[in-house]
Design a protein around this motif. Structure first.
Motif, mmCIF file in Angstrom:
data_model
loop_
_atom_site.group_PDB
_atom_site.id
_atom_site.type_symbol
_atom_site.label_atom_id
_atom_site.label_comp_id
_atom_site.label_asym_id
_atom_site.label_seq_id
_atom_site.Cartn_x
_atom_site.Cartn_y
_atom_site.Cartn_z
ATOM 1 N N GLU A 146 -11.227 -54.924 -21.321
ATOM 2 C CA GLU A 146 -11.591 -55.054 -22.730
ATOM 3 C C GLU A 146 -10.887 -56.226 -23.387
ATOM 4 O O GLU A 146 -11.210 -56.600 -24.524
ATOM 5 C CB GLU A 146 -11.237 -53.760 -23.483
ATOM 6 C CG GLU A 146 -11.925 -52.512 -22.955
ATOM 7 C CD GLU A 146 -13.432 -52.581 -23.120
ATOM 8 O OE1 GLU A 146 -13.888 -52.890 -24.225
ATOM 9 O OE2 GLU A 146 -14.140 -52.333 -22.122
ATOM 10 N N GLY A 147 -9.889 -56.798 -22.708
ATOM 11 C CA GLY A 147 -9.148 -57.918 -23.274
ATOM 12 C C GLY A 147 -10.017 -59.149 -23.437
ATOM 13 O O GLY A 147 -10.930 -59.403 -22.640
ATOM 14 N N ASN A 148 -9.746 -59.935 -24.467
ATOM 15 C CA ASN A 148 -10.489 -61.163 -24.689
ATOM 16 C C ASN A 148 -10.094 -62.224 -23.666
ATOM 17 O O ASN A 148 -8.926 -62.314 -23.283
ATOM 18 C CB ASN A 148 -10.224 -61.706 -26.098
ATOM 19 C CG ASN A 148 -10.761 -60.789 -27.183
ATOM 20 O OD1 ASN A 148 -11.857 -60.253 -27.061
ATOM 21 N ND2 ASN A 148 -9.975 -60.593 -28.232
ATOM 22 N N ARG A 149 -11.060 -62.990 -23.220
ATOM 23 C CA ARG A 149 -10.769 -64.061 -22.273
ATOM 24 C C ARG A 149 -10.143 -65.242 -23.001
ATOM 25 O O ARG A 149 -10.699 -65.772 -23.955
ATOM 26 C CB ARG A 149 -12.034 -64.507 -21.555
ATOM 27 C CG ARG A 149 -11.764 -65.576 -20.484
ATOM 28 C CD ARG A 149 -12.989 -65.884 -19.640
ATOM 29 N NE ARG A 149 -14.060 -66.449 -20.445
ATOM 30 C CZ ARG A 149 -15.275 -65.937 -20.543
ATOM 31 N NH1 ARG A 149 -15.603 -64.828 -19.909
ATOM 32 N NH2 ARG A 149 -16.187 -66.526 -21.284
ATOM 33 N N ILE A 150 -8.962 -65.632 -22.543
ATOM 34 C CA ILE A 150 -8.305 -66.820 -23.083
ATOM 35 C C ILE A 150 -9.007 -68.062 -22.531
ATOM 36 O O ILE A 150 -9.353 -68.983 -23.271
ATOM 37 C CB ILE A 150 -6.809 -66.830 -22.709
ATOM 38 C CG1 ILE A 150 -6.095 -65.612 -23.323
ATOM 39 C CG2 ILE A 150 -6.142 -68.130 -23.170
ATOM 40 C CD1 ILE A 150 -4.688 -65.401 -22.805
ATOM 41 N N ARG A 151 -9.192 -68.054 -21.214
ATOM 42 C CA ARG A 151 -9.924 -69.118 -20.524
ATOM 43 C C ARG A 151 -10.086 -68.692 -19.077
ATOM 44 O O ARG A 151 -9.610 -67.623 -18.675
ATOM 45 C CB ARG A 151 -9.175 -70.457 -20.606
ATOM 46 C CG ARG A 151 -7.847 -70.504 -19.835
ATOM 47 C CD ARG A 151 -7.195 -71.862 -19.996
ATOM 48 N NE ARG A 151 -5.933 -71.973 -19.292
ATOM 49 C CZ ARG A 151 -5.790 -72.403 -18.034
ATOM 50 N NH1 ARG A 151 -6.866 -72.745 -17.319
ATOM 51 N NH2 ARG A 151 -4.592 -72.492 -17.474
ATOM 52 N N TYR A 152 -10.728 -69.513 -18.286
ATOM 53 C CA TYR A 152 -10.792 -69.302 -16.854
ATOM 54 C C TYR A 152 -9.645 -70.067 -16.196
ATOM 55 O O TYR A 152 -9.466 -71.261 -16.457
ATOM 56 C CB TYR A 152 -12.115 -69.799 -16.271
ATOM 57 C CG TYR A 152 -13.305 -68.909 -16.545
ATOM 58 C CD1 TYR A 152 -13.427 -67.667 -15.928
ATOM 59 C CD2 TYR A 152 -14.301 -69.318 -17.417
ATOM 60 C CE1 TYR A 152 -14.518 -66.851 -16.181
ATOM 61 C CE2 TYR A 152 -15.397 -68.513 -17.672
ATOM 62 C CZ TYR A 152 -15.498 -67.286 -17.054
ATOM 63 O OH TYR A 152 -16.572 -66.478 -17.315
ATOM 64 N N LEU A 153 -8.876 -69.386 -15.370
ATOM 65 C CA LEU A 153 -7.895 -70.062 -14.527
ATOM 66 C C LEU A 153 -8.652 -70.647 -13.339
ATOM 67 O O LEU A 153 -9.514 -69.979 -12.763
ATOM 68 C CB LEU A 153 -6.823 -69.089 -14.053
ATOM 69 C CG LEU A 153 -5.922 -68.495 -15.151
ATOM 70 C CD1 LEU A 153 -5.092 -67.353 -14.584
ATOM 71 C CD2 LEU A 153 -5.027 -69.566 -15.750
ATOM 72 N N GLN A 154 -8.311 -71.869 -12.959
ATOM 73 C CA GLN A 154 -9.036 -72.549 -11.903
ATOM 74 C C GLN A 154 -8.278 -72.508 -10.576
ATOM 75 O O GLN A 154 -7.041 -72.451 -10.548
ATOM 76 C CB GLN A 154 -9.284 -74.007 -12.301
ATOM 77 C CG GLN A 154 -10.109 -74.154 -13.576
ATOM 78 C CD GLN A 154 -11.481 -73.511 -13.474
ATOM 79 O OE1 GLN A 154 -12.149 -73.602 -12.437
ATOM 80 N NE2 GLN A 154 -11.925 -72.864 -14.558
ATOM 81 N N ALA A 155 -9.030 -72.538 -9.486
ATOM 82 C CA ALA A 155 -8.425 -72.541 -8.147
ATOM 83 C C ALA A 155 -7.436 -73.692 -8.021
ATOM 84 O O ALA A 155 -7.717 -74.817 -8.443
ATOM 85 C CB ALA A 155 -9.518 -72.660 -7.087
ATOM 86 N N GLY A 156 -6.270 -73.397 -7.467
ATOM 87 C CA GLY A 156 -5.238 -74.410 -7.278
ATOM 88 C C GLY A 156 -4.184 -74.442 -8.366
ATOM 89 O O GLY A 156 -3.121 -75.059 -8.187
ATOM 90 N N GLU A 157 -4.449 -73.785 -9.510
ATOM 91 C CA GLU A 157 -3.447 -73.746 -10.585
ATOM 92 C C GLU A 157 -2.232 -72.931 -10.168
ATOM 93 O O GLU A 157 -2.361 -71.878 -9.532
ATOM 94 C CB GLU A 157 -4.039 -73.123 -11.850
ATOM 95 C CG GLU A 157 -4.907 -74.029 -12.669
ATOM 96 C CD GLU A 157 -5.193 -73.445 -14.043
ATOM 97 O OE1 GLU A 157 -4.226 -73.173 -14.798
ATOM 98 O OE2 GLU A 157 -6.382 -73.256 -14.366
ATOM 99 N N HIS A 158 -1.052 -73.395 -10.562
ATOM 100 C CA HIS A 158 0.180 -72.650 -10.342
ATOM 101 C C HIS A 158 0.517 -71.889 -11.627
ATOM 102 O O HIS A 158 0.449 -72.447 -12.727
ATOM 103 C CB HIS A 158 1.326 -73.588 -9.976
ATOM 104 C CG HIS A 158 1.250 -74.093 -8.573
ATOM 105 N ND1 HIS A 158 2.062 -73.618 -7.560
ATOM 106 C CD2 HIS A 158 0.432 -75.010 -8.004
ATOM 107 C CE1 HIS A 158 1.749 -74.238 -6.426
ATOM 108 N NE2 HIS A 158 0.759 -75.091 -6.670
#
Length: 252
Positions: free
Chosen positions: A48-60
């Motif tokens: 139910e939490g709001n999406r802040i953003r999409y984390l992308q592959a490779g991010e630390h």
């Protein structure tokens, strides 16, 4: 509003001595992790939490806390704090993220119960929409509490939820052996006295109702318009005790 606030304030006393509400439900690990696949970064540990953003592959990212078996509290490379699933296909933790199961389970139970408690007084509607929280029937309410509190999507009705819990295997036919957060399953109402159920083989009865056990002989559930919607009831000496078929954990 006053009723909901009063009942929320009663929660710790209802389950005191059974569940610890201290700060040790989740661990603080501060471990490095890598995002393996694009994933939702949310503002709450819940679907139910709001999406802040999409984390992308490779991010630390930095794991700050394992809130429960399903959610990490993390900090991204920009210093933003939020929540992400613990599923290994989306995030790979580099450090030691172990936590005692009892602590994790306690935190998850707390989250589920708190998610349910916020709906105290919500009106009852048989066959309520599973995508609308303005009304609930019994299984819809249980489903919503587990969805918000633990990220678990239970089946849609009390009978299929009963089968789900049975498959996990942590069940009992004695309500006194239940733990807070367990789901209770009931047969149809046959009367208010124990004698009304004495000759019935409850193991063969159709499940028609369920609710969340709070501990200390209390259940959080909803069952009729007349009763006022989501509410807390005592079990012992009531038809709830006589109708109880089995209960158990929805956590694998």
């Amino acid at each position: 509003m006053k009723k909901k606030l009063a009942m929320a304030l009663l929660l710790p006393s209802l389950i005191a001595g059974t569940v610890s509400w201290g700060s040790d439900f989740a661990f603080a690990a501060k471990n490095d992790a890598v995002i393996e696949k694009s994933v939702n970064f949310r503002d709450k540990p819940s679907l139910e939490g709001n999406r802040i953003r999409y984390l992308q592959a490779g991010e630390h990212v930095e794991i700050l806390q394992r809130v429960n078996p399903y959610w990490y509290k993390i900090k991204d490379g920009h210093g933003k704090v939020g929540y992400v699933t613990t599923q290994s296909r989306y995030i790979s933790a580099r450090g030691d993220t172990s936590v005692e199961m009892a602590q994790t389970a306690t935190g998850t139970v707390k989250s589920v119960i708190e998610a349910g408690m916020k709906y105290l007084g919500t009106p009852y509607e048989f066959g309520s929409s599973r995508s609308d929280t303005r009304t609930f029937d019994c299984s819809d309410f249980v489903r919503q509490a587990f969805k918000e509190g633990a990220g678990i999507i239970l089946p849609g009705n009390s009978r299929t939820q009963a089968e789900y819990v049975k498959k996990i295997g942590k069940t009992t036919t004695n309500w006194r052996d239940l733990k807070p957060g367990d789901i209770m399953f009931f047969m149809s109402y046959k009367g208010s006295k124990s004698s009304n159920y004495s000759r019935i083989d409850k193991s063969k009865q159709r499940i028609t109702h369920n609710g969340i056990y709070l501990g200390n002989g209390k259940i959080l559930h909803t069952y009729s318009v007349k009763s006022g919607g989501v509410r807390i009831d005592s079990i012992e000496g009531k038809h709830w005790e006589y109708r109880f078929v089995f209960g158990g954990s929805a956590f694998k």
